[in-house]
Design a protein around this motif. Structure first.
Motif, PDB file in Angstrom:
ATOM      1  N   GLY A 180      43.019  37.430  41.036  1.00 32.34           N
ATOM      2  CA  GLY A 180      43.938  36.381  40.625  1.00 32.34           C
ATOM      3  C   GLY A 180      44.958  36.891  39.611  1.00 32.34           C
ATOM      4  O   GLY A 180      45.002  38.081  39.277  1.00 32.34           O
ATOM      5  N   ASN A 181      45.756  35.956  39.112  1.00 25.03           N
ATOM      6  CA  ASN A 181      46.800  36.315  38.150  1.00 25.03           C
ATOM      7  C   ASN A 181      46.247  36.561  36.751  1.00 25.03           C
ATOM      8  O   ASN A 181      46.861  37.267  35.959  1.00 25.03           O
ATOM      9  N   LEU A 182      45.097  35.970  36.443  1.00 25.40           N
ATOM     10  CA  LEU A 182      44.500  36.122  35.129  1.00 25.40           C
ATOM     11  C   LEU A 182      43.236  36.966  35.227  1.00 25.40           C
ATOM     12  O   LEU A 182      42.583  37.019  36.283  1.00 25.40           O
ATOM     13  N   ALA A 183      42.901  37.625  34.138  1.00 23.68           N
ATOM     14  CA  ALA A 183      41.673  38.428  34.108  1.00 23.68           C
ATOM     15  C   ALA A 183      40.463  37.547  34.405  1.00 23.68           C
ATOM     16  O   ALA A 183      40.333  36.444  33.867  1.00 23.68           O
ATOM     17  N   GLY A 184      39.589  38.050  35.250  1.00 23.86           N
ATOM     18  CA  GLY A 184      38.380  37.301  35.604  1.00 23.86           C
ATOM     19  C   GLY A 184      38.563  36.337  36.754  1.00 23.86           C
ATOM     20  O   GLY A 184      37.601  35.705  37.187  1.00 23.86           O
ATOM     21  N   VAL A 204      34.204  32.932  48.148  1.00 25.44           N
ATOM     22  CA  VAL A 204      33.619  33.084  46.808  1.00 25.44           C
ATOM     23  C   VAL A 204      34.775  33.049  45.807  1.00 25.44           C
ATOM     24  O   VAL A 204      35.743  33.804  45.959  1.00 25.44           O
ATOM     25  N   ARG A 205      34.682  32.186  44.814  1.00 23.64           N
ATOM     26  CA  ARG A 205      35.784  32.025  43.867  1.00 23.64           C
ATOM     27  C   ARG A 205      35.333  32.364  42.450  1.00 23.64           C
ATOM     28  O   ARG A 205      34.287  31.893  41.986  1.00 23.64           O
ATOM     29  N   HIS A 206      36.140  33.172  41.784  1.00 21.44           N
ATOM     30  CA  HIS A 206      35.917  33.537  40.384  1.00 21.44           C
ATOM     31  C   HIS A 206      36.996  32.868  39.529  1.00 21.44           C
ATOM     32  O   HIS A 206      38.191  32.992  39.837  1.00 21.44           O
ATOM     33  N   GLN A 207      36.577  32.170  38.496  1.00 23.57           N
ATOM     34  CA  GLN A 207      37.505  31.559  37.551  1.00 23.57           C
ATOM     35  C   GLN A 207      37.120  31.979  36.140  1.00 23.57           C
ATOM     36  O   GLN A 207      35.921  32.003  35.797  1.00 23.57           O
ATOM     37  N   ALA A 208      38.112  32.308  35.342  1.00 24.72           N
ATOM     38  CA  ALA A 208      37.849  32.765  33.978  1.00 24.72           C
ATOM     39  C   ALA A 208      37.091  31.705  33.195  1.00 24.72           C
ATOM     40  O   ALA A 208      37.466  30.530  33.202  1.00 24.72           O
ATOM     41  N   GLY A 209      35.987  32.126  32.576  1.00 22.52           N
ATOM     42  CA  GLY A 209      35.215  31.220  31.749  1.00 22.52           C
ATOM     43  C   GLY A 209      34.374  30.219  32.506  1.00 22.52           C
ATOM     44  O   GLY A 209      33.835  29.276  31.905  1.00 22.52           O
ATOM     45  N   ALA A 210      34.241  30.379  33.816  1.00 25.31           N
ATOM     46  CA  ALA A 210      33.467  29.429  34.621  1.00 25.31           C
ATOM     47  C   ALA A 210      32.532  30.205  35.542  1.00 25.31           C
ATOM     48  O   ALA A 210      32.797  31.355  35.898  1.00 25.31           O
ATOM     49  N   ASP A 256      41.665  48.183  46.979  1.00 22.58           N
ATOM     50  CA  ASP A 256      41.295  49.351  46.167  1.00 22.58           C
ATOM     51  C   ASP A 256      39.799  49.360  45.920  1.00 22.58           C
ATOM     52  O   ASP A 256      39.076  48.437  46.292  1.00 22.58           O
ATOM     53  N   ALA A 257      39.338  50.423  45.277  1.00 17.15           N
ATOM     54  CA  ALA A 257      37.900  50.604  45.078  1.00 17.15           C
ATOM     55  C   ALA A 257      37.306  49.471  44.255  1.00 17.15           C
ATOM     56  O   ALA A 257      36.199  48.992  44.539  1.00 17.15           O
ATOM     57  N   SER A 258      38.032  49.032  43.213  1.00 16.83           N
ATOM     58  CA  SER A 258      37.531  47.945  42.373  1.00 16.83           C
ATOM     59  C   SER A 258      37.372  46.655  43.182  1.00 16.83           C
ATOM     60  O   SER A 258      36.369  45.953  43.072  1.00 16.83           O
ATOM     61  N   SER A 259      38.364  46.352  43.991  1.00 17.84           N
ATOM     62  CA  SER A 259      38.307  45.138  44.814  1.00 17.84           C
ATOM     63  C   SER A 259      37.217  45.236  45.876  1.00 17.84           C
ATOM     64  O   SER A 259      36.506  44.266  46.150  1.00 17.84           O
ATOM     65  N   ARG A 260      37.072  46.418  46.467  1.00 15.90           N
ATOM     66  CA  ARG A 260      36.004  46.599  47.450  1.00 15.90           C
ATOM     67  C   ARG A 260      34.633  46.426  46.795  1.00 15.90           C
ATOM     68  O   ARG A 260      33.731  45.818  47.370  1.00 15.90           O
ATOM     69  N   GLY A 261      34.499  46.938  45.570  1.00 11.99           N
ATOM     70  CA  GLY A 261      33.244  46.767  44.852  1.00 11.99           C
ATOM     71  C   GLY A 261      32.956  45.318  44.548  1.00 11.99           C
ATOM     72  O   GLY A 261      31.800  44.873  44.612  1.00 11.99           O
ATOM     73  N   GLN A 262      33.994  44.544  44.223  1.00 10.71           N
ATOM     74  CA  GLN A 262      33.797  43.123  43.944  1.00 10.71           C
ATOM     75  C   GLN A 262      33.373  42.371  45.208  1.00 10.71           C
ATOM     76  O   GLN A 262      32.514  41.488  45.166  1.00 10.71           O
ATOM     77  N   ALA A 263      33.988  42.715  46.328  1.00 13.44           N
ATOM     78  CA  ALA A 263      33.589  42.074  47.588  1.00 13.44           C
ATOM     79  C   ALA A 263      32.128  42.366  47.916  1.00 13.44           C
ATOM     80  O   ALA A 263      31.381  41.477  48.357  1.00 13.44           O
ATOM     81  N   GLU A 264      31.710  43.604  47.706  1.00  8.50           N
ATOM     82  CA  GLU A 264      30.304  43.959  47.940  1.00  8.50           C
ATOM     83  C   GLU A 264      29.391  43.155  47.017  1.00  8.50           C
ATOM     84  O   GLU A 264      28.347  42.628  47.449  1.00  8.50           O
TER      85      GLU A 264
END
Length: 284
Positions: A180-184, A204-210, A256-264
């Protein structure tokens, strides 16, 4: 409690002919008399059955080993005559008399299970002939009847024919995480393969602080991220019992590797929240 029988009467010739006429494939499933069937067990059999019925066992006799091909070690194939008590699923009338073959293990004392006068749930593909020769969906597609088992089976059958019934999941086609546009913040989508090629996806959704949330959709519309299925529902079964244990090679299309790791990581999270697909009999 299943009590052992003291002996079996040898089948008369007419019964032996019936055994020859029935065509059971080599069993790959384990018969389950006790413990009771899990949701996945009942769903496996219900999904394959054209006929589901409750019957009372009237006669039972072991099939001679020479005529019982493919029975797993330590098990016995039985010829059973039963009386129909209720047709739960089926589009054709069923007579009072039934005959079928079923594979069962010995009881806890190593004796043959005693089922005479007991009620069972049967899952069959067809019933042929005036005597009602049943072809079970699997060599062990018989469950001891109780009100709970019948109620769960009826609920599964109703879910299977519902207009919005989730389709059979056969794998994961694509996985992609987009930050997303914000960290986390970010979102992962898993696009699933289904048996009829209809749409299915997990979001799967990630929201900062949630907390991370996820959901599933069996339509072209993306899944709301708060629609994770409850355990022991048909949607849960389609996912928990048929998703692969890890993302297949080549399906993770994240940039990228970071995004692939997050998907895993998100895929592992989904599997963890679904929990194990418990079966007391092997999958078909």
């Amino acid at each position: 409690m299943i009590h052992p029988t003291k002996r079996f009467v040898r089948m008369p010739g007419t019964m032996m002919v019936a055994v020859i006429l029935l065509n059971l494939s080599t069993p790959t499933l384990s018969a389950e008399v006790s413990p009771g069937a899990t949701y996945a067990d009942l769903a496996d059999m219900s999904d394959s059955a054209r006929l589901v019925l409750r019957a009372q066992v009237r006669k039972m006799a072991p099939v001679e080993p020479a005529r019982a091909r493919g029975v797993r070690a330590g098990w016995t194939r039985y010829y059973i005559e039963a009386r129909t008590e209720a047709l739960i699923r089926g589009d054709a009338p069923l007579g009072q008399s039934l005959r079928y073959l079923v594979d069962m293990p010995p009881d806890e004392r190593g004796k043959a299970p005693k089922l005479k006068k007991r009620s069972v749930l049967l899952f069959a593909t067809s019933a042929k002939g005036p005597a009602g020769d049943l072809q079970l969906v699997a060599p062990d597609a018989q469950v001891l009847w109780d009100a709970d088992a019948e109620a769960r089976t009826r609920a599964i059958l109703a879910a299977l024919v519902a207009p919005d019934a989730p389709r059979k999941v056969t794998g994961v086609r694509e996985a992609i995480y987009v930050p997303g546009n914000l960290a986390g913040e970010g979102e992962t989508q898993f696009f699933l393969d289904t048996a009829d090629h209809s749409a299915a996806s997990i979001t799967v959704r990630h929201q900062a602080g949630a907390p991370t949330t996820w959901g599933v959709s069996f339509s072209e519309v993306a899944a709301p991220a708060d629609s994770a299925p409850a355990r022991d529902t048909l949607t849960w079964y389609r996912l928990a019992c048929f998703l692969p244990n890890s993302l297949p090679r080549g399906v993770n299309l994240s940039e990228d590797a970071s995004s692939r790791g997050q998907a895993e990581a998100d895929y592992r999270m989904v599997l963890g929240e679904l929990g194990p697909c418990q079966r007391n009999r092997a999958a078909s």
